[in-house]
Design an enzyme around this catalytic site. Structure first.
Site, PDB file in Angstrom:
ATOM      1  CE1 TYR A   3      -3.837  -2.215   5.111  1.00  0.00           C
ATOM      2  CE2 TYR A   3      -3.160  -0.028   4.406  1.00  0.00           C
ATOM      3  CZ  TYR A   3      -3.556  -1.303   4.106  1.00  0.00           C
ATOM      4  OH  TYR A   3      -3.665  -1.680   2.799  1.00  0.00           O
ATOM      5  CE  LYS A  45      -1.469  -4.671   3.539  1.00  0.00           C
ATOM      6  NZ  LYS A  45      -1.738  -5.952   2.892  1.00  0.00           N
ATOM      7  CB  SER A  56      -0.850  -0.015   1.268  1.00  0.00           C
ATOM      8  OG  SER A  56      -1.456   1.228   1.468  1.00  0.00           O
TER       9      SER A  56
HETATM   10  N1  UFG Z   1     -12.927  11.193   2.651  1.00  0.00           N
HETATM   11  C1  UFG Z   1     -13.889  12.105   3.004  1.00  0.00           C
HETATM   12  N2  UFG Z   1     -15.060  11.625   3.528  1.00  0.00           N
HETATM   13  C2  UFG Z   1     -15.296  10.292   3.721  1.00  0.00           C
HETATM   14  C3  UFG Z   1     -14.296   9.369   3.358  1.00  0.00           C
HETATM   15  C4  UFG Z   1     -13.109   9.852   2.825  1.00  0.00           C
HETATM   16  O1  UFG Z   1     -13.720  13.309   2.866  1.00  0.00           O
HETATM   17  O2  UFG Z   1     -16.375   9.936   4.221  1.00  0.00           O
HETATM   18  C5  UFG Z   1     -11.668  11.692   2.095  1.00  0.00           C
HETATM   19  C6  UFG Z   1     -10.481  11.346   2.958  1.00  0.00           C
HETATM   20  O3  UFG Z   1     -10.294  12.305   3.952  1.00  0.00           O
HETATM   21  C7  UFG Z   1      -9.353  11.318   1.918  1.00  0.00           C
HETATM   22  C8  UFG Z   1     -10.060  10.847   0.637  1.00  0.00           C
HETATM   23  O4  UFG Z   1     -11.448  11.070   0.861  1.00  0.00           O
HETATM   24  O5  UFG Z   1      -8.888  12.611   1.719  1.00  0.00           O
HETATM   25  C9  UFG Z   1      -9.847   9.378   0.345  1.00  0.00           C
HETATM   26  O6  UFG Z   1     -10.131   8.654   1.531  1.00  0.00           O
HETATM   27  P1  UFG Z   1     -10.268   7.070   1.582  1.00  0.00           P
HETATM   28  O7  UFG Z   1     -10.679   6.709   2.965  1.00  0.00           O
HETATM   29  O8  UFG Z   1     -11.113   6.594   0.456  1.00  0.00           O
HETATM   30  O9  UFG Z   1      -8.800   6.569   1.242  1.00  0.00           O
HETATM   31  P2  UFG Z   1      -7.401   6.895   1.943  1.00  0.00           P
HETATM   32  O10 UFG Z   1      -6.642   7.757   0.987  1.00  0.00           O
HETATM   33  O11 UFG Z   1      -7.542   7.381   3.321  1.00  0.00           O
HETATM   34  O12 UFG Z   1      -6.771   5.438   2.032  1.00  0.00           O
HETATM   35  C10 UFG Z   1      -6.790   4.519   0.951  1.00  0.00           C
HETATM   36  C11 UFG Z   1      -6.924   3.107   1.488  1.00  0.00           C
HETATM   37  C12 UFG Z   1      -5.727   2.742   2.301  1.00  0.00           C
HETATM   38  C13 UFG Z   1      -4.480   2.978   1.513  1.00  0.00           C
HETATM   39  C14 UFG Z   1      -4.437   4.360   0.950  1.00  0.00           C
HETATM   40  C15 UFG Z   1      -3.259   4.492   0.041  1.00  0.00           C
HETATM   41  O13 UFG Z   1      -8.092   2.998   2.277  1.00  0.00           O
HETATM   42  O14 UFG Z   1      -5.788   1.376   2.635  1.00  0.00           O
HETATM   43  O15 UFG Z   1      -5.615   4.625   0.215  1.00  0.00           O
HETATM   44  O16 UFG Z   1      -3.271   5.718  -0.620  1.00  0.00           O
HETATM   45  F1  UFG Z   1      -3.402   2.800   2.316  1.00  0.00           F
END
Ligand code: UFG
Length: 322
Positions: A140, A144, A116
């Protein structure tokens, strides 16, 4: 090649299985169905219900003339990993060690591992290449990174060749509709946007609009799971030809902000998404984008399914009739 896809009934795993079948590989799926579902199984692939935490089960599966494995099984919710590190240590570390030890015993020496972008932590420069320092800021990502280190040692000491694929933000669904299972309790942005679109939740909360980005919301590199799938197939073919172990980013190099994702979704599906701005979510970097040139050089891989339109429309196909 006969490939054991561990976690093959899951969201990414099922797309990987489809890609391997397309490249005429023989596939057996090994999954404990804790988050995966039988809806995601393909009739052409044999299914073994089993758990990587059970050494005898994984060993027996590997002894069925398997040439290589894809290891996707594991826990993947960043927030949960900070609250319950024990669960992540147990599943993501102990589970991997079991698989590696069973591979040694069963004489299987090719492994594709799902890693990841979370291994990098806060970016020091963008886009992130594979030489960027690794300093995870959540448990997490730590699991990894540790797994990659185990893989390096098992390569050196036991000749297990591996390709570790560092996924950026996995999104989308099979465009041909062959993957039928929807992820339960999704934690990620796009499924939550979809749930807001169909009224399953009141509104999307956008975590932070004061980041130093073009519109104040976080930027991510969204990669379609069909593109992830093809990378796994190419990585197996690469190892089969005698390739050395590799760590490769899988992303598009294109960053999209949360607001851009929301606006594009509204345009593609023709529905309004209700949203509000909420405080920042702890641990979110402002921007994450991948330099994925190495995957192209080593595997000849490129993302061809990851336009925002395709990502959104393939996801909407899964949600629109719920
Ligand atoms: N976001 C919101 N509201 C929500 C959910 C997410 O604003 O309800 C935002 C988050 O703050 C972030 C973006 O949308 O800025 C993407 O969030 P995600 O939760 O979809 O994904 P992340 O980037 O946090 O994490 C994902 C995977 C991880 C991985 C990572 C690698 O969930 O397992 O990408 O880039 F490690």
């Amino acid at each position: 090649m006969h490939i054991l896809v561990i976690g093959g009934a899951g969201y990414i795993g099922s797309h990987v299985v489809k890609a391997l079948l397309k490249r005429n590989m023989k596939v057996t799926v090994f999954d404990n169905l804790s988050t995966g579902t039988k809806l995601n199984l393909f009739p052409q692939a044999k299914f073994i219900e089993g758990d990587i935490l059970n050494y005898e089960q994984i060993l027996a599966a590997l002894k069925q003339n398997v040439d290589g494995i894809v290891l996707l099984a594991g826990k993947k919710a960043v927030g949960e990993s900070m609250l319950n590190p024990m669960k992540y240590a147990f599943n993501n570390i102990n589970g991997v060690i079991n698989v590696l030890n069973a591979m040694v015993e069963a004489n299987v020496n090719k492994a594709i591992f799902s890693s990841s972008a979370a291994v990098y932590g806060m970016p020091q420069y963008l886009p992130l290449d594979e030489n960027h320092p690794v300093n995870p800021i959540n448990f997490y990502g730590f699991t990894k990174l540790e797994t990659e280190r185990f893989l390096k040692w098992y390569d050196q000491l036991k000749g297990i060749k591996f390709v570790s694929l560092r996924y950026f933000n996995a999104v989308g669904y099979d465009e041909e509709g062959d993957v039928k299972g929807l992820e339960e309790n999704p934690q990620n942005l796009l499924p939550i946007v979809m749930e807001a679109a169909i009224g399953k939740r009141d509104k999307l909360k956008i975590f932070g609009n004061d980041y130093p980005t073009r519109d104040g919301t976080c930027i991510r590199d969204y990669i379609h799971v069909t593109d992830l799938g093809s990378a796994h197939a190419l990585a197996l073919e690469y190892l089969d030809k005698g390739g050395e172990s590799q760590i490769l980013n899988l992303g598009t190099s294109v960053g999209s902000s949360v607001l851009e994702m929301v606006n594009k979704t509204q345009e593609v599906i023709g529905k309004k998404i209700a949203y509000e701005f909420a405080p920042r979510r702890p641990g979110d970097p402002a921007e994450l984008t991948a330099k994925a040139d190495k995957a192209k050089e080593v595997l000849g891989w490129e993302a061809t399914h990851s336009s925002l339109e395709n990502i959104i429309s393939s996801t909407w196909n899964m949600y629109k009739n719920l």
